[in-house]
Write a protein that holds these residues in place. Structure first.
Motif: not given
Length: 154
Positions: A55, A63, A65-66
Motif C-alpha cells: 500500500r 501503490p 491499495p488492495n
C-alpha cells in the motif's frame, strides 16, 4: 458489541469502500504484485506487513491499495501457492509471542497482578484460537502450553 475481556464497547471504525476492481490509478500487473509479495516474504515480513508495504511503497513505484483486487487472491493464498507460507497463522503466532513475553515477565515479577490478568486473558485467547485452527492448520491433538509455544517459535 462489547470487547472480549472488558465491559467496554469498541469504537466503530470506517468501512473500506466496496469495490470490484482496482482503481484506475493503480494499474499494476498481477504477476508483478505476486512476485513482490514473495520477495517481501523472503525478506522476513508477515502477511499484514506485506499488505501495508504494498500500500505504501507499491510495485515499481505504483501503490497497490488492495492485493485481492489487484490479483484476485489474498496475500496468504499467494504465499501458499509459492510455498512461502509459515507453519503457524500470523494471529496465533502473535498471541504465542505475547503469552511468552508475559509469562517471562511474570516469572521475574510475581507480584504484578495486572499483568497476571493480562496473561490469563491472552492464554484464553490462545486456547480459543487453537480450537479454531485444530484439525486444519494444527494437529488434532494439539494442546497449548507455554513450553509448546516456546518450542514452536524457535
Amino acid at each position: 458489541m462489547a470487547r472480549m475481556h472488558t465491559r467496554r464497547r469498541g469504537s466503530s471504525g470506517s468501512d473500506r469502500p466496496t469495490a470490484d476492481e482496482p482503481p484506475e490509478w493503480s494499474d499494476v500487473d498481477a504477476d508483478a504484485v505476486e512476485a513482490r509479495v514473495v520477495e517481501l516474504k523472503e525478506q522476513g515480513h508477515d502477511p499484514s506487513r506485506i499488505g501495508m508495504k504494498l500500500r505504501d511503497e507499491g510495485v515499481e513505484g505504483t501503490p497497490v491499495p488492495n492485493v485481492k483486487l489487484a490479483t484476485g487472491k489474498k496475500v496468504t493464498e499467494i504465499l501458499d501457492e509459492n510455498d512461502a507460507s509459515e507453519d503457524l497463522p500470523e494471529d496465533l503466532r502473535n498471541l504465542f509471542e505475547r503469552a511468552i513475553r508475559l509469562r517471562e515477565h511474570m516469572d521475574a515479577n510475581p507480584g504484578d497482578a495486572q499483568n497476571k490478568r493480562a496473561l490469563q486473558n491472552t492464554e484464553s485467547k490462545v486456547r480459543r484460537l487453537v480450537d479454531y485452527y485444530r484439525g486444519d492448520v494444527l494437529a488434532e491433538d494439539f494442546k497449548y502450553t507455554y513450553d509448546v509455544a516456546k518450542r514452536l517459535l524457535e
